[in-house]
Scaffold this motif. Structure first.
Motif, short mmCIF file in Angstrom:
data_model
loop_
_atom_site.label_atom_id
_atom_site.label_comp_id
_atom_site.label_asym_id
_atom_site.label_seq_id
_atom_site.Cartn_x
_atom_site.Cartn_y
_atom_site.Cartn_z
N GLU A 90 9.66 20.14 -51.10
CA GLU A 90 8.65 19.21 -51.60
C GLU A 90 8.28 19.44 -53.08
O GLU A 90 7.76 18.53 -53.74
CB GLU A 90 7.39 19.30 -50.72
N ALA A 91 8.55 20.64 -53.60
CA ALA A 91 8.24 20.92 -55.00
C ALA A 91 9.06 20.05 -55.96
O ALA A 91 8.80 20.06 -57.16
CB ALA A 91 8.48 22.40 -55.30
N GLU A 92 10.03 19.30 -55.46
CA GLU A 92 10.81 18.39 -56.31
C GLU A 92 10.23 16.99 -56.40
O GLU A 92 10.80 16.12 -57.05
CB GLU A 92 12.25 18.28 -55.77
N GLU A 93 9.08 16.77 -55.77
CA GLU A 93 8.50 15.42 -55.74
C GLU A 93 8.30 14.88 -57.15
O GLU A 93 8.52 13.70 -57.41
CB GLU A 93 7.19 15.44 -54.94
N PHE A 94 7.90 15.73 -58.09
CA PHE A 94 7.63 15.27 -59.46
C PHE A 94 8.90 14.76 -60.15
O PHE A 94 8.81 13.98 -61.09
CB PHE A 94 6.97 16.39 -60.29
N LEU A 95 10.05 15.18 -59.68
CA LEU A 95 11.32 14.68 -60.22
C LEU A 95 11.77 13.42 -59.48
O LEU A 95 12.19 12.43 -60.08
CB LEU A 95 12.40 15.76 -60.10
N LEU A 96 11.66 13.46 -58.16
CA LEU A 96 12.17 12.35 -57.34
C LEU A 96 11.38 11.07 -57.54
O LEU A 96 11.91 9.98 -57.34
CB LEU A 96 12.16 12.77 -55.86
N SER A 97 10.12 11.21 -57.97
CA SER A 97 9.31 10.00 -58.21
C SER A 97 9.52 9.46 -59.62
O SER A 97 8.89 8.48 -60.01
CB SER A 97 7.83 10.32 -57.94
#
Ligand SMILES: [Zn+2]
Ligand SMILES: [Zn+2]
Length: 218
Positions: A90-97
């Protein structure tokens, strides 16, 4: 109960995509022909052609981390194939969004943001047919990078955490060099010298070869 052979038979093919020559990989269970499509970064038509040539059926899309060259085709393929997206952490949310913004910045056209159906944590398992991978959270290149490993098959898919002769860069947002080295030395290498791995870019190698020869690790 159903008998499962001692050695699961698998097939694998690497599909280089995007101007970054990112290794999208298709790995399937030979018994069921169900496949994982890992890091479909772009060139969706080319990926679909490769899937067609192998004759397998994609069961789910896996992502190792949120960088645009790894995820740029994920949403389009999820819809086209009717399959879920699993991973990364989930720590990749800032990239995936922000895939659309990042794609535009790199001139990669109209890429879609990604909303995974399942975030993954250390110790989780992903499964397609009779083939499964354990999830290892390996932050450092990006905070939510995950590695997929099957110890019996001696196979790992490591994204941009580790390369043949090199390691992932740690100068991008959320990256950290010391964390990356810790992830590799404490979580990956102990899995076994004989584990072969597919990286996000470049050739394959083994943990043992990198433990002995990789200049960033010796
Ligand atoms: Zn990356
Ligand atoms: Zn990459």
């Amino acid at each position: 109960m159903r008998f499962v052979g001692r050695m699961q038979k698998i097939g694998a093919t690497i599909i280089p995509v995007t101007p970054f020559e990112q290794n999208c990989s298709l790995i399937w269970c030979e018994e069921t022909k169900k496949a994982f499509l890992i890091d479909p970064g772009g060139d969706v038509d080319y990926i679909r052609q490769a899937i067609g040539q192998t004759g397998v059926s994609v069961d789910r899309i896996l992502l190792t981390h949120g960088h645009v060259d790894h995820v740029g085709g994920a949403t389009e393929l999820k819809e086209a194939l009717g399959v879920p997206i699993e991973g990364p952490h989930e720590a990749e949310e800032f990239l995936l969004s922000h895939v659309t913004d990042m794609g535009a910045r790199f001139g990669l056209g109209n890429l879609r943001n990604v909303a995974p159906d399942r975030w993954l944590n250390d110790g989780d398992q992903v499964r397609a047919g009779n083939l499964s991978f354990d999830v290892v959270h390996c932050p450092g290149h990006s905070p939510g990078s995950v590695v997929y490993v099957n110890r019996e098959l001696k196979l790992a898919v490591v994204g941009d955490v580790l390369f043949a002769g090199s390691i992932g860069r740690s100068d991008l947002p959320g990256g950290d060099h010391d964390t990356l080295i810790r992830s590799i030395k404490q979580k990956l290498l102990p899995l076994g010298d004989d584990i072969g791995f597919i990286s996000g870019h470049g050739p394959t190698s083994t943990f043992g070869h990198e433990r002995e020869h990789n200049p960033f690790l010796v």
